[in-house]
Design a protein around this motif. Sequence first.
Motif, mmCIF file in Angstrom:
data_model
loop_
_atom_site.group_PDB
_atom_site.id
_atom_site.type_symbol
_atom_site.label_atom_id
_atom_site.label_comp_id
_atom_site.label_asym_id
_atom_site.label_seq_id
_atom_site.Cartn_x
_atom_site.Cartn_y
_atom_site.Cartn_z
ATOM 1 N N LYS A 175 8.811 2.435 -7.366
ATOM 2 C CA LYS A 175 7.745 3.364 -7.780
ATOM 3 C C LYS A 175 6.458 3.178 -6.972
ATOM 4 O O LYS A 175 5.361 3.355 -7.479
ATOM 5 N N LYS A 176 6.621 2.746 -5.736
ATOM 6 C CA LYS A 176 5.470 2.603 -4.835
ATOM 7 C C LYS A 176 5.966 2.666 -3.394
ATOM 8 O O LYS A 176 7.157 2.534 -3.125
ATOM 9 N N GLU A 177 5.020 2.869 -2.496
ATOM 10 C CA GLU A 177 5.322 2.935 -1.061
ATOM 11 C C GLU A 177 5.604 1.541 -0.507
ATOM 12 O O GLU A 177 4.942 0.579 -0.881
ATOM 13 N N ALA A 178 6.545 1.475 0.407
ATOM 14 C CA ALA A 178 6.765 0.226 1.144
ATOM 15 C C ALA A 178 5.645 0.098 2.170
ATOM 16 O O ALA A 178 5.135 1.097 2.673
ATOM 17 N N LYS A 179 5.248 -1.088 2.448
ATOM 18 C CA LYS A 179 4.196 -1.308 3.450
ATOM 19 C C LYS A 179 4.858 -1.789 4.746
ATOM 20 O O LYS A 179 4.808 -2.959 5.093
ATOM 21 N N THR A 180 5.472 -0.836 5.429
ATOM 22 C CA THR A 180 6.182 -1.129 6.664
ATOM 23 C C THR A 180 5.759 -0.146 7.746
ATOM 24 O O THR A 180 5.154 0.890 7.464
ATOM 25 N N PHE A 181 6.113 -0.462 8.968
ATOM 26 C CA PHE A 181 5.846 0.435 10.085
ATOM 27 C C PHE A 181 6.519 1.782 9.856
ATOM 28 O O PHE A 181 5.918 2.826 10.087
ATOM 29 N N PHE A 182 7.774 1.776 9.393
ATOM 30 C CA PHE A 182 8.496 3.031 9.206
ATOM 31 C C PHE A 182 7.922 3.852 8.060
ATOM 32 O O PHE A 182 7.988 5.078 8.080
ATOM 33 N N SER A 183 7.347 3.201 7.082
ATOM 34 C CA SER A 183 6.683 3.930 6.004
ATOM 35 C C SER A 183 5.443 4.642 6.546
ATOM 36 O O SER A 183 5.195 5.806 6.227
ATOM 37 N N LEU A 184 4.679 3.951 7.363
ATOM 38 C CA LEU A 184 3.506 4.564 8.010
ATOM 39 C C LEU A 184 3.942 5.724 8.909
ATOM 40 O O LEU A 184 3.342 6.801 8.881
ATOM 41 N N LEU A 185 4.994 5.515 9.684
ATOM 42 C CA LEU A 185 5.529 6.563 10.552
ATOM 43 C C LEU A 185 6.003 7.757 9.721
ATOM 44 O O LEU A 185 5.736 8.911 10.063
ATOM 45 N N SER A 186 6.651 7.487 8.611
ATOM 46 C CA SER A 186 7.123 8.545 7.713
ATOM 47 C C SER A 186 5.958 9.348 7.155
ATOM 48 O O SER A 186 5.974 10.587 7.173
ATOM 49 N N ASN A 187 4.940 8.674 6.650
ATOM 50 C CA ASN A 187 3.776 9.360 6.081
ATOM 51 C C ASN A 187 3.046 10.194 7.127
ATOM 52 O O ASN A 187 2.585 11.302 6.845
ATOM 53 N N THR A 188 2.942 9.670 8.334
ATOM 54 C CA THR A 188 2.309 10.408 9.426
ATOM 55 C C THR A 188 3.125 11.642 9.786
ATOM 56 O O THR A 188 2.575 12.735 9.959
ATOM 57 N N SER A 189 4.433 11.483 9.868
ATOM 58 C CA SER A 189 5.320 12.604 10.190
ATOM 59 C C SER A 189 5.250 13.689 9.129
ATOM 60 O O SER A 189 5.219 14.887 9.451
ATOM 61 N N VAL A 190 5.208 13.287 7.880
ATOM 62 C CA VAL A 190 5.124 14.251 6.782
ATOM 63 C C VAL A 190 3.795 15.006 6.849
ATOM 64 O O VAL A 190 3.755 16.229 6.671
ATOM 65 N N ALA A 191 2.711 14.306 7.118
ATOM 66 C CA ALA A 191 1.402 14.958 7.221
ATOM 67 C C ALA A 191 1.383 15.974 8.365
ATOM 68 O O ALA A 191 0.845 17.078 8.220
ATOM 69 N N ILE A 192 1.976 15.618 9.488
ATOM 70 C CA ILE A 192 2.040 16.536 10.630
ATOM 71 C C ILE A 192 2.906 17.748 10.290
ATOM 72 O O ILE A 192 2.540 18.886 10.586
ATOM 73 N N ALA A 193 4.044 17.511 9.647
ATOM 74 C CA ALA A 193 4.923 18.623 9.253
ATOM 75 C C ALA A 193 4.221 19.539 8.253
ATOM 76 O O ALA A 193 4.324 20.767 8.342
#
Length: 153
Positions: A125-143
């Motif tokens: 029930k929370k975000e992972a604090k990993t590089f791929f989580s950051l990459l995922s959030n950035t990709s979602v924001a761009i999309a």
Amino acid sequence: MNTIFKIIAYIISTPFFITWLLFCGILALLGAFLPKKDILINLKQVKQKETICKVLNNKGLISDEEYRFETNEVAILYDELTFKGYLFILKPIIIMLKYTNFLDVFISYLAFKWMEIHQYKKQHKKEAKTFFSLLSNTSVAIAQATGNFLYRF
């Protein structure tokens, strides 16, 4: 012969993808400044569209269970504008993935990382604090920003 095709495909595709991503980045910047709309995602439409996970599933690179997780549980976490931006940005990748095996290993790796992020989020029930989580959030924001721009047309 197959190796030669892969080398030619790589040489041709790399400048195209870089140019494509720069173009999509400009659309995302424009979309980021437009008023945002919250439009619920249409799961029926998600299942009908060609997505990375659908192509990977058709190739046998992800299981039916993993595909259902992505389509039924992950897709509902995002809105229609994000999905529209995702389809637009990744259309060249989806086409290449569908008709060649050039990107199979790399895209499968990213898809499994994407699933891991969402499995973690579902379990904890929370975000992972990993590089791929950051990459995922950035990709979602761009999309989402790209979809927000495309929504106007």
